[in-house]
Design an enzyme around this catalytic site. Structure first.
Site, PDB file in Angstrom:
ATOM      1  N   GLU A  71     -16.160   9.842 -15.064  1.00  0.00           N
ATOM      2  CA  GLU A  71     -15.081  10.322 -14.198  1.00  0.00           C
ATOM      3  C   GLU A  71     -15.591  11.256 -13.093  1.00  0.00           C
ATOM      4  OE1 GLU A  71     -11.082  10.929 -15.948  1.00  0.00           O
ATOM      5  OE2 GLU A  71     -12.190  11.109 -17.836  1.00  0.00           O
ATOM      6  N   HIS A  82     -15.693  13.206  -9.704  1.00  0.00           N
ATOM      7  CA  HIS A  82     -14.692  13.696  -8.758  1.00  0.00           C
ATOM      8  C   HIS A  82     -15.392  14.323  -7.557  1.00  0.00           C
ATOM      9  CE1 HIS A  82     -11.164  12.710 -11.063  1.00  0.00           C
ATOM     10  NE2 HIS A  82     -11.682  13.269 -12.146  1.00  0.00           N
ATOM     11  N   GLU A 127     -15.877  14.835 -14.829  1.00  0.00           N
ATOM     12  CA  GLU A 127     -14.794  15.427 -15.618  1.00  0.00           C
ATOM     13  C   GLU A 127     -15.084  15.434 -17.118  1.00  0.00           C
ATOM     14  OE1 GLU A 127      -9.912  15.265 -15.832  1.00  0.00           O
ATOM     15  OE2 GLU A 127     -10.978  14.072 -14.349  1.00  0.00           O
TER      16      GLU A 127
END
Length: 284
Positions: free
Chosen positions: A258, A260, A275
């Site tokens: 994840e 970001h 994440e």
């Protein structure tokens, strides 16, 4: 590519930026903290008073402090490199950008509004001529340009001039945005799987990614005029050249990490907030 653990498992590294002290500073959106990560991997976490504050985007201010949005807390936070914390109230802040004159700009995610925060403590709302557009991320360009992605409005706003530029691709849903020295703004179209570019006069070009389902999220300019971006669904780091002709992707080591926010670090490497609880370092 190397990964560093950052904070407790599930803390959720989200936004990241380079600080004036030569370290990386990162928001922990799920843990309610701000982390400092030295380039050798040494990490320090500074808990916020409200663990549910949801710190999201973090930037270096003109005052050499780190400023960050706390979406659930309704505040813009400030932390010095020594760890001293303070805050200012702003409704539902998410995107954040710092101008050279000390002004901060923040989006109000749940309203068609951007906030200007002056160094003297004055806070002023700027209403957008839109409805339900979801202003998301911000970037400051040369000459005082303030660019903003309108995620649900499918447009790019120029806050300082009041212009709204609709995107050619329906459902593009722009999120991350950055600027380059030529005055252009580059943005990630999470809904269309494209990287977009808008010039100061409003010309828009869109560049489809090799994997259109990859959901590009954040984007940052590199010193050569191109941009790095994260592929949230593709679990990759990507790069687009300054002319948009070359797109290169690099898989992240851990599946489902994840990715970001990302930043070009003081060491010239690209640092990516994951994440899952880590930060990845990539030296091109």
């Amino acid at each position: 590519m190397r990964e560093f653990e950052l904070g407790a498992a599930g803390g959720g590294p989200y936004g990241i930026t380079t600080g004036p002290d030569g370290a990386l500073w990162c928001t922990l959106v799920h843990a309610g903290g701000i982390a400092r990560l030295a380039t050798d991997g040494e990490a320090t976490v500074f808990p916020l008073a409200n663990p549910a504050a949801a710190p999201s985007i973090i930037v270096r201010g003109a005052d050499d402090a780190l400023w960050f949005t706390c979406f659930q807390d309704g505040t813009i936070g400030r932390i010095t490199t020594g760890g001293e914390l303070s805050s200012r109230p702003v409704p539902s802040p998410f995107g954040l950008a710092a101008a050279p004159d000390g002004t901060l700009w923040s989006t109000e995610l749940n309203a068609d509004r951007v906030w200007r925060l002056d160094p003297d403590g004055t806070t002023a709302p700027i209403d957008l001529p839109t409805a339900g557009a979801m202003p998301s991320m911000l970037a400051i360009g040369p000459g005082g340009a303030v660019w903003c992605t309108l995620n649900q409005g499918n447009a790019i706003a120029r806050i300082d001039t009041g212009a709204i530029h609709e995107l050619p691709t329906a459902g593009a849903a722009p999120v991350g945005i950055t600027t380059t020295p030529d005055g252009a703004a580059w943005f990630a179209e999470i809904g269309a799987g494209q990287i977009g570019r808008i010039t100061p006069d409003g010309r828009i070009d869109e560049y489809p990614l090799p994997d259109r389902a990859t959901r590009p999220h954040a984007i940052v300019a590199d010193p050569a005029g191109g941009c790095w971006y994260t592929e949230w669904a593709g679990n990759r780091l990507g790069h687009i050249s300054a002319d948009g002709a070359r797109i290169t992707t690099y898989p992240l080591p851990t599946p489902g990490s994840e990715p970001h926010g990302l930043a070009v670090g003081p060491d010239g490497a690209v640092w990516v907030a994951l994440e899952i609880g880590r930060v990845a370092r990539f030296a091109a």
